[in-house]
Structure formats: structure tokens, C-alpha cells
Write an enzyme that holds these catalytic residues in place. Structure first.
Site, PDB file in Angstrom:
ATOM      1  N   LYS A 120      -2.704   1.821   2.064  1.00  0.00           N
ATOM      2  CA  LYS A 120      -1.767   1.010   1.513  1.00  0.00           C
ATOM      3  C   LYS A 120      -1.532   1.841  -0.066  1.00  0.00           C
ATOM      4  CE  LYS A 120      -0.894  -1.855   4.447  1.00  0.00           C
ATOM      5  NZ  LYS A 120      -2.076  -2.674   5.150  1.00  0.00           N
TER       6      LYS A 120
HETATM    7  C1  LIG Z   1      -2.408  -3.800   6.147  1.00  0.00           C
HETATM    8  C2  LIG Z   1      -1.777  -5.026   6.673  1.00  0.00           C
HETATM    9  C3  LIG Z   1      -2.430  -6.241   6.894  1.00  0.00           C
HETATM   10  C4  LIG Z   1      -4.061  -6.353   6.675  1.00  0.00           C
HETATM   11  O1  LIG Z   1      -4.451  -6.150   5.746  1.00  0.00           O
HETATM   12  P1  LIG Z   1      -6.030  -5.731   5.511  1.00  0.00           P
HETATM   13  O2  LIG Z   1      -6.439  -5.427   4.140  1.00  0.00           O
HETATM   14  O3  LIG Z   1      -6.113  -4.600   6.198  1.00  0.00           O
HETATM   15  O4  LIG Z   1      -6.561  -6.769   5.928  1.00  0.00           O
HETATM   16  C5  LIG Z   1      -1.699  -7.326   7.174  1.00  0.00           C
HETATM   17  N1  LIG Z   1      -0.516  -7.150   7.366  1.00  0.00           N
HETATM   18  C6  LIG Z   1       0.429  -5.899   7.259  1.00  0.00           C
HETATM   19  C7  LIG Z   1       1.713  -5.965   7.457  1.00  0.00           C
HETATM   20  C8  LIG Z   1      -0.481  -4.682   7.023  1.00  0.00           C
HETATM   21  O5  LIG Z   1       0.335  -3.476   6.709  1.00  0.00           O
END
Ligand SMILES: *Cc1c(COP(=O)(O)O)cnc(C)c1O
Length: 388
Positions: free
Chosen positions: A188
Site C-alpha cells: 500500500k
Molecule cells: C489490501 C486490501 C485489503 C486487505 O488489507 P490487508 O491489510 O492486506 O488485510 C482489502 N481490500 C482492499 C481493496 C485491499 O487493497
């Protein structure tokens, strides 16, 4: 011919952790306190300031952040939650996890986000919440989203996992709205290794989120504790908090750099790329989107797996794909979902690829990626033409 493979590997995402952050993590590790403590508290305070003073609670993933948001909203058995079939499977898995039923609404083929007309059409007397996803960091029409929620008395749990730094009419995503969930997973824009945070309005709900975060434990009476709801183990450690503090210091630069790279992608692809290749570029939104991902939709002349393999083998570029349509996974087929239910999601889910986009990437990397994409698509078009 194949000179570009001598270039270093160019991934679609790569975290940037600066030396000050690495030093801060070292300090935490030496301090004797590495679980939730002062760093997590400081990180929550910093996030709260970033979101205009709203309440913020951190967790150890974006996934459990969304699960806790659903629990805080009292959503469970017998309830329906409307969401998109084009997301990471976490989005709808958490709905099942709390005992509720995911109801999908197809995506808008232009924005690739949930289609709000289809959301309205999917509302039933059992609908309790809408769970939109801002794919690649591009928000939905937030005014319309909240107008629908208000009209039908629904909660909104925003899966804003990809949208830290995105805005709507100049306001940061997370600085307004109902329950807003972010992820700090490694790919992210801002990371804590793994992690997430929930932005909310109601102090009672924030307290409840704290309870779900740590085994349902609450303080009651003098020096006593009680457990009155079924919680889990979802807290963030101070190691993660220290990474988050270091990362957030750079959020404006990260967002600005990603916007600049996205602009450079458009400029380098040029105005004739779509017509010449049959591929489709993303919505050119340099205002609201944080450009978490730069995604193109491939033309029918090449299968996604072949495109990815050729980009890697011939050009040493790692391509991602986000995402396969959720409703076609086995778990969801078992729940009655089949092909042709959400045609836009199925077409786009099969053909979307994610090109490199990360903070330490340069404009020269963008040019290298564009040249490689163009070469692979040109070769595929010639091959398809020769077969006709
Ligand atoms: C990354 C992501 C998640 C999950 O987040 P985690 O921190 O990996 O549990 C959920 N929804 C979307 C759209 C994502 O990009």
C-alpha cells in the site's frame, strides 16, 4: 533484440522505508516495550490529525479492520451487505466472517468501481450496509454514495484500503463519512509491514472497536477486568507503530510523486495508444486518486497470463493483477454465484493488469514500462492478424 532483460527487475510495487524509520524501529526493539504502546498511541494521534480530528483505531491488518467495523455496526446473521465483485477477496470474506451475506453489485466499466445504480437496485429489506472499494485509489461518487445510504438508512463501511491520500472535492478520504477502513499492508502507499486503521465518528463505537481488538476485555470496577463480547487479537505492535510514524511523515510526497508518475504514464502512452492497441487506460483523475495502482485493461489479442509472462521474460518487469472476480471463486460458487451474473466484473477481472507504480520509481522506469507494454501488445496484434 532482447537487451532490456539486462535491466534490473522492475516490480509493480515496492515499499520505501527510510533510514530514520529503520533507526526508529531499532529503538523500539531495544526499548523493552515492543507490543502496543506509546508508538501505536502516537501513530493513532497522527492519523487522527490527518483525518481532521476524527477518531482512529489501529489494527494488525486491513482485513480485521473491516471485520471489526462490521461488528461495531452490529452487522451479522440475517443481514445483507452490498459490495463489489472486483476487490481483494478480503472485502467480502469479512462479511461472511461476521455471519452476514455478501450481495454483489456489478462495477462501472469506466471507473471499475462499484456501480451506484446497481447498488440501489440491490437494496432489500435485509440490507444493512454498503461496502464500496476505491479501486486503485479512485473514489466512487461520495455524495451519491452517502445520499443512497441516508435514503435507505444504511451504514457505510468504506474499504478505503487503497485510498490513503485520495480526496473527494478537496476533502481527504477518511476525513468524512461513516466507518472508513485503511490498510497498511506492504504494497500500500503507506505501510506498517502489515496493519490497518479504522476512522470513525462515535466514541462508543471506538470503545467497542478497542474491545473487539483485544479479546473483548473491558475494565470494570476498581482494578477489575471483564470480558463481555467475543473479541480477537487484532492489536498493532509498537514496531509497526514506529514504521507507520516514519511512513506518514512522507505521505504528501508519496501522493504527489504517484500523481506525477501517473501523468507521465499518460503522456508516454500518448493519445493514440488506446486506438492503436485496443487496450484501455484508467480514468485520468489527477485530483482525487492517490494512484495506488496504475491499471490497464488488455485487448482480446493477448491472454493475461501470456502478457505477464512476456513482460517478465522479455523485459524483466513484474506485472500484477487486481483482481479476479470474487464471485467466481469456489467458496462463492458454493454460495450460488455463477458466470454471467456480473458481466463487467468478469470481463475486466480477466483482462486487468497492474503496471509498476511506487514511490522510488522514476520517469525513466515509466518510459521503460510503456515501451515494454507497447512492444508486447504490438507483437500480439501482429500474431493475431497473421492468424486471421
Ligand atoms: C489490501 C486490501 C485489503 C486487505 O488489507 P490487508 O491489510 O492486506 O488485510 C482489502 N481490500 C482492499 C481493496 C485491499 O487493497
Amino acid at each position: 533484440m532482447n537487451t532490456s532483460s539486462a535491466l534490473p527487475f522492475l516490480p509493480f510495487a515496492r515499499p520505501s522505508i527510510d533510514e530514520a524509520t529503520i533507526a526508529a524501529v531499532g529503538e523500539v526493539l531495544r526499548s523493552g516495550w515492543i507490543t502496543s504502546g506509546p508508538k501505536v498511541q502516537a501513530f493513532e494521534a497522527l492519523l487522527s490529525a490527518y483525518f481532521g480530528g476524527r477518531l482512529v483505531r489501529t489494527f494488525n491488518s486491513g482485513t480485521c479492520t473491516m471485520e471489526i467495523a462490521l461488528r461495531v455496526a452490529g452487522i451479522g446473521e440475517g443481514d445483507e451487505v452490498i459490495t463489489t465483485p472486483i476487490s481483494w477477496v478480503a472485502t467480502s470474506n469479512v462479511i461472511i466472517e461476521v455471519g452476514a451475506t455478501p450481495v454483489f453489485a456489478d462495477i462501472d466499466p469506466v471507473t471499475r468501481n462499484i456501480d451506484l445504480d446497481k447498488v440501489e437496485a440491490a437494496i432489500t429489506p435485509r440490507t444493512r450496509a454498503i461496502m464500496p472499494v476505491y479501486l486503485s485509489g479512485l473514489p466512487v461518487d461520495m455524495d451519491r454514495l452517502y445520499a443512497i445510504a441516508k435514503k435507505h438508512n444504511l451504514r457505510v463501511i468504506e474499504d478505503a484500503a487503497q485510498a490513503l491520500g485520495s480526496t473527494w472535492n478537496g476533502k481527504r478520504i477518511g476525513s468524512f463519512g461513516d466507518l472508513v477502513s485503511f490498510s497498511f499492508q506492504a504494497n500500500k502507499n503507506i505501510t506498517t509491514g502489515e496493519g490497518g486503521c479504522l476512522v470513525l465518528n462515535n466514541p462508543e463505537e471506538a470503545k467497542l472497536a478497542e474491545k473487539y481488538r483485544l479479546q473483548g476485555i473491558t475494565r470494570s470496577g476498581f482494578d477489575g477486568i471483564d470480558c463481555d463480547v467475543l473479541g480477537g487479537k487484532y492489536n498493532m505492535s509498537d514496531i509497526m507503530g514506529a514504521i507507520g510514524l516514519g511512513q506518514m511523515a512522507n505521505i504528501e510526497a508519496v501522493t504527489a510523486h504517484r500523481k506525477a508518475l501517473a501523468r507521465h504514464y499518460f503522456k508516454t502512452f500518448g493519445s493514440s495508444f488506446e486506438a492503436a492497441s485496443g487496450a484501455q487506460l484508467p480514468v485520468a483523475d489527477f485530483e482525487n486518486s492517490n494512484w495506488h495502482l496504475f491499471q490497464i485493461i488488455l485487448p482480446p489479442t493477448i491472454a493475461r497470463a501470456d502478457f505477464m509472462a512476456q513482460m517478465l521474460e522479455q523485459h524483466n518487469i513484474g506485472i500484477g493483477y487486481h483482481y479476479s472476480p470474487i464471485h467466481l471463486f469456489s467458496l462463492y460458487r458454493k454460495r450460488g454465484f455463477t458466470e454471467n451474473m456480473f458481466p463487467h466484473a468478469e470481463r475486466i477481472g480477466r483482462r486487468t493488469v497492474t503496471l509498476p507504480m511506487f514511490y522510488s520509481m522514476t520517469t525513466a522506469d515509466v518510459e521503460r514500462a510503456v515501451a515494454a507494454v507497447t512492444a508486447v501488445l504490438d507483437a500480439a496484434a501482429k500474431k493475431a492478424g497473421a492468424q486471421q
